[in-house]
Write an enzyme that holds these catalytic residues in place. Structure first.
Site, PDB file in Angstrom:
ATOM      1  N   VAL A 101      54.366  33.005  28.950  1.00  0.00           N
ATOM      2  CA  VAL A 101      53.716  31.724  28.684  1.00  0.00           C
ATOM      3  C   VAL A 101      52.562  31.463  29.645  1.00  0.00           C
ATOM      4  O   VAL A 101      51.866  30.474  29.501  1.00  0.00           O
ATOM      5  CB  VAL A 101      54.712  30.544  28.766  1.00  0.00           C
ATOM      6  N   HIS A 102      52.353  32.328  30.615  1.00  0.00           N
ATOM      7  CA  HIS A 102      51.329  32.075  31.627  1.00  0.00           C
ATOM      8  C   HIS A 102      50.235  33.128  31.556  1.00  0.00           C
ATOM      9  O   HIS A 102      50.427  34.249  31.991  1.00  0.00           O
ATOM     10  CB  HIS A 102      51.940  32.090  33.032  1.00  0.00           C
ATOM     11  N   MET A 103      49.096  32.757  31.022  1.00  0.00           N
ATOM     12  CA  MET A 103      47.967  33.686  30.896  1.00  0.00           C
ATOM     13  C   MET A 103      46.889  33.258  31.889  1.00  0.00           C
ATOM     14  O   MET A 103      46.467  32.102  31.888  1.00  0.00           O
ATOM     15  CB  MET A 103      47.407  33.627  29.480  1.00  0.00           C
TER      16      MET A 103
END
Lengths: 108, 462
Positions: B398-400
């Protein structure tokens, strides 16, 4: 949804009551439409190929995808297994979210 | 055709965009915020529900970074961005990472003390706090398991405000900084995508939107805006350094029913920063999907889904990816190729996660590995070392971050120490794209802290 996608989803929702099945199918259909274009294009190509393969293997119109779903899920080809996994995940999520919503209180 | 004039155009209204807009509007700047997603009442939908995914997630949550294996990812597409859909966990950037990034990428004014000063300001504004009283059972599981194993664990703060009854409300951007920006005179246009930045020499003079033209200097680009940058002829150092936290999961069954409304606030930090263990959203739908990932017959577990929770191990990855525009398509192509060391870390993460859940009292563990053995005893975990392969592992993130890295090292960055894109006088990036690497934890704090620092620098410079 394309023909083969609908066949797979219908198989996966076979045990649901008609109302919930329609809701789940609508959710899957809308979600596939919302996919990034390149991912959707890849999946559509796979649907066409798998649909053709299934018809050839079972004879056109005689083999339902349900019969070959197990074969697809245990395929040695990653994209084929992922194809079934994706549709199964969408169906499971929708089935358990839509099928167990709290009852609505309607004031009359 | 409508034409708008702005002194500062902010593209994207998430963690970085909201800080930028609120700070500039309060300083008297004429600010227009453009957001491609819709405005959704933050009280209207249950967190992590299907309805929320439909309304607030990009592609309804169905995106993936192509590679071996493919990594599914989710991000917000609504006013407030991913702050509207995340867990609200708040992790300050660890001092050693700030130092490492400062040296590696030659980032000016990036000491831990400087960052802490801005972090404190953001934390005050968002009411960052701990949950009052005892943590919920889903979170206590991690604390209990880690304590039994002698592993370090931390209860993290969250971006939550609590009332006198202990009821918490997540302080998303639509509840905090965006209303503040609007009160200070900013305008917000939802459902409006920027399709091209209008360039004149080394200046951006406006942006073309799908629904309207807006004129003015561009000051902020989101990750999706890499797409805009590339289409607009801005390529140097943009889109090539994608970093993310690959995450492997376990659906854990316990003898007793547990809470399913939120996300655990405990994290196991024994193996940080390369490996972090935490808890995921575990609504009935999430539990069903997680159980189906493994090889076991999960029907009985699913019938007792109130006893099942989903936990994860997230790694810091050596690998990198790309975000590329696709001609004629709205969505960019995202790729990410894990290294062998990453795969090894994922296997280790899965085994450690299994150990801690069994220590906490779990009776059955269903790993997110195709054909993965359902573990009931510590001895069963041995089989997982060989099960985590590129073919069998199901990953998500979920963390780009990191597609426009910041720093003075021009060959390795897309923007300077304060987010100004190389080669442009007035184009700035001010979101998670600037982080030189994935921090190993939820990047909202780092993103907002750096954004606050950059916008303060912009105001001091102007």
């Amino acid at each position: 949804m394309l023909w083969f996608e609908r066949q797979v989803v219908t198989t996966l929702t076979a045990n649901l009551d008609e109302g919930l099945r329609a809701e789940v199918e609508a959710y899957v259909d809308e979600t596939l439409r919302a996919m990034p274009e390149h991912l959707r294009a890849g999946m559509a190509a796979e649907s066409v190929a798998l649909g053709a393969w299934t018809r050839v293997r079972g004879g056109a119109g005689r083999s339902a995808p349900g019969a070959s779903l197990d074969r697809l899920e245990s395929s040695r080809l990653d994209p084929v297994r992922q194809y079934v996994r994706l549709l199964r995940s969408l169906v499971l999520f929708a089935e358990h979210e839509l099928g167990h919503r709290p009852a609505q209180v309607v004031a009359t | 055709m409508t034409t708008l004039d702005a002194e500062v155009l902010v593209i994207g209204s998430g963690a970085g965009g909201a800080v930028t807009a609120a700070t500039l509007a309060r300083a008297g700047r004429r600010v227009v915020v453009v957001e491609e997603g819709p405005w959704v009442d933050p009280d209207a939908l249950e967190p992590f529900s299907l309805e929320e995914m439909v309304a607030k997630y990009r592609h309804r949550g169905l995106s993936a970074a192509l590679g071996s294996p493919t990594i599914a990812y989710a991000e917000g597409r609504c006013v407030g961005g991913s702050t509207e859909i995340n867990s609200g966990l708040w992790h300050r950037l660890p001092p050693y990472l700030a130092d490492e990034w400062r040296h590696t990428y030659r980032i000016d004014e990036f000491s831990p003390e400087t960052l802490d000063r801005y972090a404190e300001g953001v934390e005050r504004e968002l009411s960052v706090s701990r949950v009052p009283g005892a943590p919920p059972p889903s979170s206590a599981v991690l604390e209990r398991g880690a304590t039994k194993l002698g592993w370090r664990n931390v209860e993290f703060s969250r971006v939550f405000r609590y009332d006198t009854n202990g009821r918490g409300v997540k302080q998303t951007m639509t509840r905090t900084l965006l209303p503040s920006a609007l009160d200070a005179g900013a305008s917000l246009i939802a459902d409006c995508s920027v399709t091209r930045l209008l360039r004149k020499g080394d200046r951006i003079i406006g942006a073309r939107c799908r629904r309207r033209h807006a004129g003015g200097a561009v000051e902020h680009i989101t990750i999706h805006a890499d797409h805009v940058l590339q289409r607009s002829g801005v390529r140097h150092g943009v889109g090539a350094g994608l970093k993310l936290h690959p995450t492997i999961k376990i659906a854990a069954r316990f003898p007793q029913p547990l809470d399913h409304d939120g996300v655990p606030m405990h994290r196991i930090t024994e193996f940080a920063p390369n490996l972090t263990i935490g808890g995921s959203a575990s609504r009935r739908g999430h539990v069903a999907m997680a159980l189906a990932e493994s090889a076991g017959d999960y029907r009985d577990a699913l019938d007792n889904w109130e006893h099942v929770l989903v936990y994860y191990a997230a790694i810091r990855s050596d690998a990198g990816g790309r975000v590329m525009a696709v001609p004629g398509a709205r969505a960019p192509l995202v790729t990410y190729r894990l290294t062998e060391a990453d795969m090894s870390r994922l296997a280790r993460g899965l085994v450690h996660l299994g150990e801690v859940l069994l220590a906490a009292g779990a009776t059955e563990l269903y790993p997110s590995v195709a054909d993965g053995l359902v573990a009931r005893r510590t001895e069963d975990l041995v089989a997982w070392w060989d099960a985590v392969t590129r073919r069998r592992t199901n990953l998500m993130t979920v963390h780009m971050t990191s597609t426009v890295r910041m720093g003075e090292e021009q060959s390795r960055t897309g923007a300077d120490s304060f987010g100004r894109v190389w080669g442009f006088r007035n184009l700035r990036v001010n979101d998670a794209s600037l982080l030189p690497d994935a921090p190993g934890v939820n990047p909202q704090s780092a993103t907002m802290t750096i954004a606050a620092r950059n916008v303060a620098h912009f105001l001091a410079e102007a």
